[in-house]
Every structure is written in C-alpha cells, then in structure tokens.
Design a protein around this motif. Structure first.
Motif, mmCIF file in Angstrom:
data_model
loop_
_atom_site.group_PDB
_atom_site.id
_atom_site.type_symbol
_atom_site.label_atom_id
_atom_site.label_comp_id
_atom_site.label_asym_id
_atom_site.label_seq_id
_atom_site.Cartn_x
_atom_site.Cartn_y
_atom_site.Cartn_z
ATOM 1 N N THR A 380 0.856 -1.181 0.000
ATOM 2 C CA THR A 380 0.000 0.000 0.000
ATOM 3 C C THR A 380 0.893 1.232 0.000
ATOM 4 O O THR A 380 1.818 1.349 0.807
ATOM 5 N N ASN A 381 0.626 2.137 -0.930
ATOM 6 C CA ASN A 381 1.411 3.360 -1.081
ATOM 7 C C ASN A 381 0.704 4.515 -0.375
ATOM 8 O O ASN A 381 -0.481 4.763 -0.602
ATOM 9 N N HIS A 382 1.428 5.212 0.499
ATOM 10 C CA HIS A 382 0.896 6.410 1.151
ATOM 11 C C HIS A 382 1.780 7.592 0.769
ATOM 12 O O HIS A 382 3.010 7.467 0.727
ATOM 13 N N THR A 383 1.169 8.739 0.503
ATOM 14 C CA THR A 383 1.910 9.870 -0.038
ATOM 15 C C THR A 383 1.491 11.185 0.598
ATOM 16 O O THR A 383 0.333 11.353 1.002
ATOM 17 N N SER A 384 2.432 12.116 0.647
ATOM 18 C CA SER A 384 2.088 13.476 1.068
ATOM 19 C C SER A 384 1.236 14.164 0.015
ATOM 20 O O SER A 384 0.516 15.118 0.317
ATOM 21 N N GLY A 385 1.346 13.693 -1.223
ATOM 22 C CA GLY A 385 0.543 14.248 -2.314
ATOM 23 C C GLY A 385 1.040 15.570 -2.849
ATOM 24 O O GLY A 385 0.408 16.172 -3.725
ATOM 25 N N ASN A 391 6.083 9.311 -4.109
ATOM 26 C CA ASN A 391 5.536 7.957 -4.125
ATOM 27 C C ASN A 391 6.692 6.974 -4.196
ATOM 28 O O ASN A 391 7.858 7.376 -4.112
ATOM 29 N N PHE A 392 6.397 5.689 -4.330
ATOM 30 C CA PHE A 392 7.434 4.660 -4.303
ATOM 31 C C PHE A 392 8.452 4.846 -5.424
ATOM 32 O O PHE A 392 8.143 5.352 -6.510
ATOM 33 N N VAL A 393 9.679 4.386 -5.149
ATOM 34 C CA VAL A 393 10.771 4.406 -6.115
ATOM 35 C C VAL A 393 11.444 3.039 -6.083
ATOM 36 O O VAL A 393 11.617 2.454 -5.006
ATOM 37 N N LYS A 445 -3.277 0.519 -3.853
ATOM 38 C CA LYS A 445 -2.773 -0.846 -3.774
ATOM 39 C C LYS A 445 -1.891 -1.091 -5.003
ATOM 40 O O LYS A 445 -2.367 -0.990 -6.139
ATOM 41 N N VAL A 446 -0.630 -1.411 -4.743
ATOM 42 C CA VAL A 446 0.357 -1.484 -5.817
ATOM 43 C C VAL A 446 0.925 -2.894 -5.914
ATOM 44 O O VAL A 446 1.224 -3.526 -4.889
ATOM 45 N N THR A 447 1.069 -3.374 -7.144
ATOM 46 C CA THR A 447 1.784 -4.619 -7.416
ATOM 47 C C THR A 447 2.904 -4.302 -8.393
ATOM 48 O O THR A 447 2.652 -3.750 -9.472
ATOM 49 N N THR A 448 4.139 -4.634 -8.024
ATOM 50 C CA THR A 448 5.271 -4.389 -8.911
ATOM 51 C C THR A 448 5.849 -5.714 -9.402
ATOM 52 O O THR A 448 5.866 -6.703 -8.670
ATOM 53 N N TYR A 449 6.329 -5.697 -10.651
ATOM 54 C CA TYR A 449 6.956 -6.853 -11.284
ATOM 55 C C TYR A 449 8.325 -6.396 -11.798
ATOM 56 O O TYR A 449 8.406 -5.540 -12.688
ATOM 57 N N VAL A 463 1.503 -1.925 -11.304
ATOM 58 C CA VAL A 463 0.057 -1.779 -11.461
ATOM 59 C C VAL A 463 -0.465 -1.145 -10.186
ATOM 60 O O VAL A 463 -0.283 -1.687 -9.088
ATOM 61 N N MET A 464 -1.087 0.015 -10.324
ATOM 62 C CA MET A 464 -1.525 0.804 -9.170
ATOM 63 C C MET A 464 -3.045 0.931 -9.201
ATOM 64 O O MET A 464 -3.593 1.513 -10.147
ATOM 65 N N VAL A 465 -3.709 0.397 -8.181
ATOM 66 C CA VAL A 465 -5.158 0.547 -8.062
ATOM 67 C C VAL A 465 -5.410 1.679 -7.083
ATOM 68 O O VAL A 465 -5.181 1.555 -5.878
ATOM 69 N N GLY A 466 -5.838 2.829 -7.619
ATOM 70 C CA GLY A 466 -6.015 4.013 -6.798
ATOM 71 C C GLY A 466 -7.149 3.878 -5.801
ATOM 72 O O GLY A 466 -7.979 2.963 -5.890
ATOM 73 N N ASN A 467 -7.208 4.804 -4.836
ATOM 74 C CA ASN A 467 -8.262 4.721 -3.826
ATOM 75 C C ASN A 467 -9.642 4.954 -4.414
ATOM 76 O O ASN A 467 -10.654 4.671 -3.780
ATOM 77 N N SER A 468 -9.716 5.439 -5.667
ATOM 78 C CA SER A 468 -10.999 5.590 -6.362
ATOM 79 C C SER A 468 -11.408 4.319 -7.084
ATOM 80 O O SER A 468 -12.512 4.228 -7.610
#
Length: 655
Positions: A380-385, A391-393, A445-449, A463-468
């Motif tokens: 799960t990615n959390h950001t200051s926005g 965001n993740f690196v 919710k993020v999945t990285t490959y 693949v990033m599934v946003g909170n929307s």
C-alpha cells in the motif's frame, strides 16, 4: 464464489428451445446427443399435478453443464422479488446419477441494493431442494434470517455418512419454484409433484428492511436446470425459444506461443469461445465448432494473427452471417521458461508514517533476481501528495549497490541503463490528470513486477489501483547494461511511506469465508509463480485453511481451489485433483492439526495454452509434508490470468 458462472451448451439449449415450443414436459428433449442415463429420464412422469401458474413468460436457458459436471455456485439469472410480490418459475431438473444428496438445485437469497440492475447486497442464506436436517440443506449466511426450524418436506429418506441418497432420482422432473412475499413474511415452495420442500416464515423477512426487494438466484452443483418460464422478468430479460443469430464471441485458450512445426489444429485444440446471440443469450462452444486460420502461415517463426470464425445459430443451424474474432500469438523455436516469485521486502513499513521521510531517506533490503526470473511485490502506497515523485521508487542495482537504473512511479527515471528503456505511463502535460493521480495514490494498492530477462536487460512494471478504484500502469522495458548474474532491486521513498502486504485475515482466525483477499497477481504465459507463506487455522473444518482463486483481471473466476482437495469454477471440472485423504477421518483430523502453523509453498502455472496447474506443498507442524495438486484447469485466457488468496476461518502470513 459470489460471481455468476453460466455454463451453457449451445446444442443442448437449442434442443431445449425446440422442446419448449412443442411441450413443457420435454419427453423428446434427451434424444439428441445425450448420454444413455440422461436419455432414460425423458419419459419419467410426475406423480402429482403441479400447482397453477399465473402470468408465465417463456424463459428458456440452462443453468449447468449438460454432462452434470458444473461445480458449486453455478448460478442462473437474478430475479428481483419486491415486497408484497409472488414469484413463480418452472424448470426441468436433472440430477446426477451418482445419487449424492446435495447435487441438485438451490435458491440463493440476497438483499437487493438496486432493483433495476439487480445489484446484490448481503447474502441472507441458501435453501437447497434436498431435505436432510443433519446436512447443509439450507444455511444462514447472515446468522439472522434463515430459520431451519421453519422448513418442512415429504422427502422419503435422508442421506447417510456417505452422502448417498437412494431416492435422489425422485428429484428429477419439472419443478415449480414459488417465492411468496404477499403476506409480509416469506413462503418458499419447491416441488416436482412428487417431492416438496417448503419454508414458511410469518414474521417480516428480512428482519431489517422487510419492505426492500430481495434478489433470488437459482444455482446448481453437479446437476442441470433447464429453465422453462417465469412470471417476473429477470435482470437481463427473458430468453425466447426462437432461434437466434450469433452477434459476437469472446475467445479463450488461445496459446501465447506455439512451437515451430505444430499444426494449427494441434495448437488450437484447447480454444473455446463464449458466443453471444440475439436477446443476449450466450453459449460456450469448443474448438470443434470453430474455424481457424493463421495469417501469415505457421511455417515460419514470428507473430501470427489468428482468425476465428463461427457460423451457427443458437439451434446449430447455418447462420445468416458468420461472426469473426481475432487474436495474435507467436510461433517460436523454443517456449519461454520464466519463473516468478512473490516476495515481501523488509522492513514491512518503509518511511515515516507521516510521510516526512525525504529523498533516499529509507531503503528496503536488496532482493536478488536470477536470470529469467520476475520478483513480485504488493504493498500500500501512502503519499504526502505534494508532488508526482512523492511515491514509491524502485532501484535496480548490483550487490554492491552500483546502480543500473532508478525508476519512479510517475514515468521518470535515470541511470546508465535507463536511457535505452521504453517508459510508458503518466499523463504528459495534462495537469488535471496528474492532480487526480496524486490524490488517488494515497492508499493505492500497488503490485510491482521486476524482471531479469537474462540477456543483459531488465523490465519493471507497476500496477496501481487508486483509492478511487481506477487502475494505472507504469512500465519501463529494456533497461540495459545489466549483469544478469548480479541483479538486485530495492525500494526507497520520498515524502511517502510504503506498507508491504504480509498478512491476510484476522490473526485469531475469525475472518469468515471470502472475508479477506490478497491483491490479484498476474502470471503471464509460460510462467510459474511461487508464493511462500505460513498457514494458520481455527482447525474446525477441513476448509478452514488457505484458498486460491484463479481469475481474470475483472475477477471473473476460472477456478476456486481449497487446501483440502476440493474446488469449483468454469475451469475446475476438467482438472485432476490429487491430495486429501478420502474418507479417512483420522488422517483428516491429523492434517487439520498439522496445518496450524504449516509452512506452505504454492506454485501457479500458466502453461500459455489455455490450461493452468496449481501445486502446493504443506510442511505440517508434525514434520510431515502434504501435497495438493490441481492439474489441467482449463478455460484459461493465458493473456488474462491472475491469482489471489482468500481465507475462511484461517490466517496467512506471507514470506
């Protein structure tokens, strides 16, 4: 299990349509291409007359496979019954010759949150046609609605410990189903004129919101319902018995790769299609009913376009106009052989939870990737926005941290190997789209490959599934200057923090069926994905352990597989399940105890040809290794194949 699975045989439903035009009894139904045991049922007569039906509309379709192979939770259309209304429907029921008491039909009752679309709310419970009070002939999902003491019936016997009921064949025939809400309570009647089961509740149903509509669905397990009529139009409308022209088709099972020298017929043997006809009727058809052409031909290596033609009506006659679908595949000299491993980086929380950690301020450990291997991570990615880069690196590097490339979530990166890559994602100069994306990344919710191609190049996909609920994808393909024998990756942050997913379900194993799910993880053709985890269980029943769901990106299920040699779904019927202990109660008891804390390794194979396997090794706390295999699951689209875990009175910790 909550998704609709419609198993329809084009020839069988077409024959049913012909039967319905002539007679509702259907004595001629089973004369065409049906097994002998099924043909014998055509002449059976009911012993009593059915109750009078009022306002019936023709609705002709099947629920379940003609060969009675459909698994549990094979469901038909949704019918919404408003408060004060009475629903009556009629259908032909064919039960399994193995006489298992539970292989018949059942009625599923749900809250309905939108009467026009049939959108489902809470599931109240299920009432099945058999009537064995010692078994699950009905069950209460919410714990408040279905009262089993209100059930009555004239079934002549109950099943024994072996689940066999010698009178099961008496369930066959034309069944009338009534769901009556006219008196404020709930009255349900299931009868074929010989066997009758009723549920009579005079108090309001449901207990909360008794004036709300109820969604009803008929389901089967190892049986066949051939629908005839209804007095309430179901969601999606009624299906007439008239012949229908094909409109479109969706292909599944097309291989991603075919070895040079393989004939087109051999390569496409597992292909099937869901054909949509007029009135929205669908039917599953196999390769035998399809025509194939590869452009260009199969004699050379390269990408081919497969053209698939279907030229039959709903009743199997020549169509006025054939329908055509196409998809690409590759002819290769050697099939790909990549592996995929799901990993959980440490620490489990990266960066300060108030998103105050600055650039390069925190890192996970380096994770090695072998040649031709993909490492998958979910978090799960959390950001200051504040900015796109908060965001993740992901850092690709050697063991000594010398960098190949650094790539961000927002279509940007750098490093020696970055210049050669193709970066796809982001929104260019669209400020509004970037603003919406930044907001969506809080809690995404993020999945990285991360893939080591083994040839000096690497790929990264997120693949990033946003909170929307919106899905975003960022890819970096062809990062070069990589030493395939010395490739690692790690995560870092910048004004964000990451929470890596490593647990599923409440730690006290109180999470109920379907109560928690992991992220969907894609397995591309010719890959095998490995997941290591510890399984904890309440130990109450065999099914209180891990469950693996094979599905498409939209969650449409291929198969649902339990730890205890049991499953269901479109692709499950064709598979071979090996594991479990049959009727050995002592062995099952020992296994349940050993599964609390068992170290498990699950492998999910996408063979790239429309089939998949799942193999699990469970190292029990008693020191014994148990295995559970499901091989040959079919109806797989190899380009749209995902898996996830769910629980039922269990708790999983991923490693």
């Amino acid at each position: 299990m909550k998704y609709l699975n419609k198993f329809v045989s084009a020839l069988f439903v077409a024959t049913l349509g012909i039967m319905t035009l002539a007679s509702c009894e259907g004595a001629d139904l089973y004369k065409i291409n049906a097994p002998d045991w099924l043909s014998e049922k055509g002449g059976e007569e009911e012993e009593e007359e059915q109750e009078e039906l009022v306002g019936q509309m023709e609705d002709v379709y099947n629920i379940g496979n003609e060969d009675l192979s459909s698994g549990f939770w094979t469901l038909g259309k949704t019918t919404v019954v408003p408060a004060g209304a009475k629903w009556q429907s009629q259908f032909k029921l064919t039960v399994n010759p193995d006489n298992k008491y539970y292989k018949n039909f059942y009625l599923v009752l749900n809250a309905c949150t939108n009467a026009e679309t049939g959108e489902l709310g809470d599931e109240f419970g299920v009432i099945r046609y058999d009537n064995d009070p010692s078994k699950n002939s009905e069950w209460n999902t919410t714990g408040t609605e279905i009262d089993r003491s209100l059930v009555s019936g004239n079934f002549s016997s109950s099943s024994g410990d072996d689940d066999i009921d010698a009178n099961a064949q008496k369930m066959n025939g034309t069944v009338t189903l009534t769901v009556d809400r006219t008196d404020g309570g709930l009255f349900i009647k299931m009868t074929n004129g010989t066997l009758t089961k009723t549920y009579t509740q005079t108090t309001p149903f449901p207990s909360t919101g008794a004036d709300a509509p109820i969604a009803c669905r008929i389901g089967v397990e190892g049986a066949l319902v051939s629908y005839i009529s209804t007095n309430i139009e179901p969601i999606g409308g009624c299906t007439s018995a008239n012949d229908k022209q094909p409109l479109s088709m969706e292909l599944t099972g097309i291989p991603t790769e075919v070895l040079l020298g393989t004939t087109l017929e051999e390569a496409m043997a597992n292909v099937s299609a869901v054909v949509t006809f007029e009135e929205g009727v669908t039917a599953n058809v196999t390769a035998a009913d399809l025509q194939f052409e590869a452009i260009p031909n199969m004699t050379e290596v390269g990408t081919k376009t497969l053209v698939v033609i279907y030229n039959k009506t709903f009743k199997g006659l020549n169509a006025d106009k054939p329908i055509i679908a196409s998809k690409t595949f590759n002819v290769v000299k050697e099939l790909s052989a990549f592996t995929q491993t799901v990993v959980v980086p440490t620490p489990l929380v990266l960066g300060a939870t108030d998103n105050s950690t600055g650039w390069w301020g925190a890192h996970t450990e380096n994770i090695k990737i072998a040649p031709k291997e993909t490492k998958v991570t979910t978090f799960t990615n959390h950001t200051s926005g504040t900015s796109n880069w908060n965001n993740f690196v992901i850092v690709l590097c050697k063991a000594n941290n010398a960098e190949y490339a650094v790539v961000r979530s927002d279509n940007y990166g750098w490093g020696d190997g970055y210049g050669a890559c193709t970066a796809t994602g982001g929104f260019g100069v669209d400020d509004d789209a970037w603003t919406a994306w930044r907001a969506d990344m809080e809690g995404a919710k993020v999945t990285t490959y991360v893939t080591n191609n083994g040839d000096g190049t690497a790929d990264v996909k997120a693949v990033m599934v946003g909170n929307s609920g919106k899905v975003y994808q960022q890819e970096y393909k062809g990062i070069n200057t990589v030493d395939p024998d010395d490739m690692y990756f790690r995560f870092t942050v910048d004004g964000c923090h990451l929470v890596f997913d490593n647990e599923l379900g409440a730690s006290d194993c109180s999470t109920g069926w379907w109560g928690a799910h992991s992220t969907n993880i894609q397995v591309i053709g010719h890959q095998v994905s490995t997941v290591n985890f510890t399984n904890y269980t309440s130990g109450v029943s065999n099914w209180n352990n891990f469950v693996i769901v094979l599905c498409k990106a939209d969650n449409s299920e291929y198969a649902v597989l339990r730890a205890d040699n049991y499953g269901w779904g479109n692709g499950y019927g064709a598979c071979t399940a090996t594991g479990g202990f049959g009727d050995d109660d002592d062995a099952w008891t020992t296994w349940r105890g050993a599964m609390n804390g068992a170290k498990c390794t699950a492998q999910i194979f996408n063979h790239g040809d429309g089939t998949a396997d799942v193999k699990v090794v469970m190292h029990g706390t008693n020191g014994v290794d148990y295995t559970q295999d499901y091989t040959g699951i079919n109806t797989i689209d190899p380009d749209n194949f995902y898996f996830r875990f769910t629980v039922d009175g269990s708790h999983l910790v991923f490693e």
